[in-house]
Design a protein around this motif. Structure first.
Motif, short mmCIF file in Angstrom:
data_model
loop_
_atom_site.label_atom_id
_atom_site.label_comp_id
_atom_site.label_asym_id
_atom_site.label_seq_id
_atom_site.Cartn_x
_atom_site.Cartn_y
_atom_site.Cartn_z
N MET A 1 0.85 -1.20 0.00
CA MET A 1 0.00 0.00 0.00
C MET A 1 0.88 1.24 0.00
SD MET A 1 -2.87 1.24 2.80
CE MET A 1 -4.00 -0.10 2.44
N ALA A 2 0.54 2.18 -0.88
CA ALA A 2 1.28 3.43 -0.94
C ALA A 2 0.98 4.28 0.30
CB ALA A 2 0.92 4.19 -2.21
N ASP A 3 1.84 5.26 0.56
CA ASP A 3 1.62 6.13 1.71
C ASP A 3 0.61 7.24 1.41
OD1 ASP A 3 3.11 7.59 -0.03
OD2 ASP A 3 4.68 8.15 1.39
N TYR A 4 -0.02 7.18 0.25
CA TYR A 4 -1.08 8.11 -0.12
C TYR A 4 -2.20 7.32 -0.80
CZ TYR A 4 0.95 7.51 -4.74
OH TYR A 4 1.41 6.96 -5.91
N SER A 5 -3.38 7.92 -0.86
CA SER A 5 -4.50 7.31 -1.56
C SER A 5 -4.64 7.90 -2.97
CB SER A 5 -5.79 7.52 -0.77
OG SER A 5 -6.91 7.05 -1.48
N VAL A 6 -4.54 9.23 -3.04
CA VAL A 6 -4.64 9.94 -4.32
C VAL A 6 -3.53 10.99 -4.37
CG1 VAL A 6 -6.07 11.43 -5.76
CG2 VAL A 6 -7.15 9.63 -4.40
N ARG A 7 -2.83 11.03 -5.48
CA ARG A 7 -1.82 12.06 -5.68
C ARG A 7 -2.07 12.74 -7.03
NH1 ARG A 7 4.11 10.55 -4.26
NH2 ARG A 7 3.26 11.06 -2.20
N VAL A 8 -2.32 14.03 -6.98
CA VAL A 8 -2.56 14.82 -8.18
C VAL A 8 -1.41 15.80 -8.33
CG1 VAL A 8 -4.10 16.49 -9.28
CG2 VAL A 8 -5.06 14.61 -7.93
N GLU A 9 -0.77 15.78 -9.50
CA GLU A 9 0.41 16.62 -9.72
C GLU A 9 0.26 17.44 -11.00
OE1 GLU A 9 4.19 14.39 -7.95
OE2 GLU A 9 3.12 13.10 -9.37
N ASN A 10 0.25 18.76 -10.83
CA ASN A 10 0.23 19.71 -11.95
C ASN A 10 -0.87 19.38 -12.97
OD1 ASN A 10 3.57 19.14 -11.44
ND2 ASN A 10 2.71 21.17 -11.06
N LEU A 11 -2.05 19.04 -12.46
CA LEU A 11 -3.15 18.63 -13.33
C LEU A 11 -3.76 19.83 -14.05
CD1 LEU A 11 -5.33 16.68 -14.37
CD2 LEU A 11 -6.56 17.04 -12.22
N THR A 12 -3.78 19.72 -15.37
CA THR A 12 -4.44 20.72 -16.22
C THR A 12 -5.35 19.99 -17.20
OG1 THR A 12 -2.63 22.31 -16.06
CG2 THR A 12 -4.08 22.52 -17.96
N LYS A 13 -6.56 20.51 -17.34
CA LYS A 13 -7.50 19.93 -18.31
C LYS A 13 -8.04 21.03 -19.20
CE LYS A 13 -10.04 16.92 -20.38
NZ LYS A 13 -9.41 15.88 -21.24
N VAL A 14 -7.83 20.86 -20.50
CA VAL A 14 -8.27 21.85 -21.49
C VAL A 14 -9.28 21.20 -22.43
CG1 VAL A 14 -7.54 23.34 -23.39
CG2 VAL A 14 -6.06 23.06 -21.39
N TYR A 15 -10.41 21.88 -22.63
CA TYR A 15 -11.41 21.42 -23.59
C TYR A 15 -11.33 22.27 -24.85
CZ TYR A 15 -13.83 18.91 -19.80
OH TYR A 15 -14.15 18.08 -18.76
N PHE A 42 -2.41 18.17 -5.29
CA PHE A 42 -2.75 17.89 -3.89
C PHE A 42 -2.59 16.40 -3.64
CE2 PHE A 42 -6.76 17.26 -6.10
CZ PHE A 42 -7.28 16.11 -5.52
N THR A 43 -2.56 16.03 -2.38
CA THR A 43 -2.45 14.62 -1.99
C THR A 43 -3.53 14.29 -0.97
OG1 THR A 43 -0.06 14.60 -2.35
CG2 THR A 43 -0.95 12.86 -0.96
N ALA A 44 -4.17 13.15 -1.13
CA ALA A 44 -5.14 12.64 -0.16
C ALA A 44 -4.59 11.37 0.46
CB ALA A 44 -6.47 12.36 -0.84
N GLU A 45 -4.79 11.21 1.75
CA GLU A 45 -4.32 10.02 2.45
C GLU A 45 -5.45 9.02 2.61
OE1 GLU A 45 -2.80 11.50 6.11
OE2 GLU A 45 -1.17 12.64 5.17
N HIS A 46 -5.07 7.78 2.92
CA HIS A 46 -6.06 6.74 3.17
C HIS A 46 -6.94 7.15 4.35
CE1 HIS A 46 -4.23 3.86 0.39
NE2 HIS A 46 -3.06 4.27 0.84
N GLY A 47 -8.26 7.03 4.17
CA GLY A 47 -9.19 7.39 5.23
C GLY A 47 -9.62 8.84 5.24
N ASP A 48 -9.08 9.66 4.33
CA ASP A 48 -9.50 11.06 4.24
C ASP A 48 -10.93 11.16 3.72
OD1 ASP A 48 -7.22 12.24 5.19
OD2 ASP A 48 -6.42 12.81 3.23
#
Length: 234
Positions: A1-15, A42-48
């Motif tokens: 198991m990773a030490d994070y649940s979700v890791r978002v890095e420099n996310l950009t979405k263009v339509y 941002f980063t989310a941890e397990h159980g957040d």
């Protein structure tokens, strides 16, 4: 198991957007772009349990779709430790299939075998309490009934990350409380939950963190009560 649940890095979405000119748009169209998400990390941890707030058009639903794997980032990356499931009104539902058929179809897409699918189907139908409508095409259902079966499937497929996009605002108060009780169970098992809502009282009551989006950018991310207060002032 990773030490994070979700890791978002420099996310950009263009339509891509098309500005029509003249009667025949495909001959006289200028393409422009809409920046839906702009360099979010941002980063989310397990159980957040993370509330997601922002005015309409802030990018909340786009972010949830990316987290659920239903949209690809234009730039940046999203890493999920496990499987994610999106609960949104009408998401993943084929209106021409019955409720029962939609449950089986969702399970098939997620790779469950026949035995697992049968168990999920039984639990979801019992929880949703839609009666004989379960064998009727879902295009004949009310939005509240569709939310019931969508929630049931989302929770009983046991995702590692549960994403709820305004789905609890549809339907009656009794079922909403039933859903919240179930979400508490999921949280207590160490799962990560994202809850998109315009109800600050719900987010204050339920979430330990809040993520505030504004014009596609991450305005603030931190303790739920503090961020909600700043958003309320805004």
């Amino acid at each position: 198991m990773a030490d994070y649940s979700v890791r978002v890095e420099n996310l950009t979405k263009v339509y891509p957007m098309i500005k029509k000119k003249g009667i025949i748009p495909f001959l006289k169209a200028n393409k422009t772009q809409f920046l839906a998400l702009d360099d979010i990390s941002f980063t989310a941890e397990h159980g957040d349990t993370i509330g997601v707030v922002g005015i309409n058009g802030a990018g909340k639903s786009t972010l949830m779709l990316v987290l659920a794997g239903l949209l690809e980032p234009t730039v940046g990356s999203v890493t999920i430790d496990g499987e994610s499931s999106l609960l949104a009104v009408g998401a993943g539902i084929d209106g021409f299939l019955t409720g029962r058929e939609n449950i089986r179809y969702k399970c098939m897409l997620m790779g469950f075998d026949k035995k697992q699918t049968a168990e999920i189907e039984e639990e979801a139908i019992r929880f949703a309490e839609v009666g004989a409508f379960i064998d009727q095409p879902m295009r004949t259902w009310s939005s509240g009934m569709r939310a019931r079966i969508g929630f049931a499937v989302a929770v009983f497929t046991n995702p590692d990350v549960l994403i709820i996009d305004e789905a609890l605002s549809v339907g009656d108060a009794t079922f909403s409380h039933k859903c919240l009780d179930k979400i508490h169970e999921i949280r207590d098992r160490g799962k990560t939950i994202f809850l998109v809502s315009h109800s600050m009282s719900l987010i204050r009551q339920f979430c330990d963190k809040t993520l505030w989006l504004h014009n596609g950018r991450l305005q603030e991310y931190g303790a739920a009560a503090e961020v909600c207060e700043h958003y309320k002032v805004f």
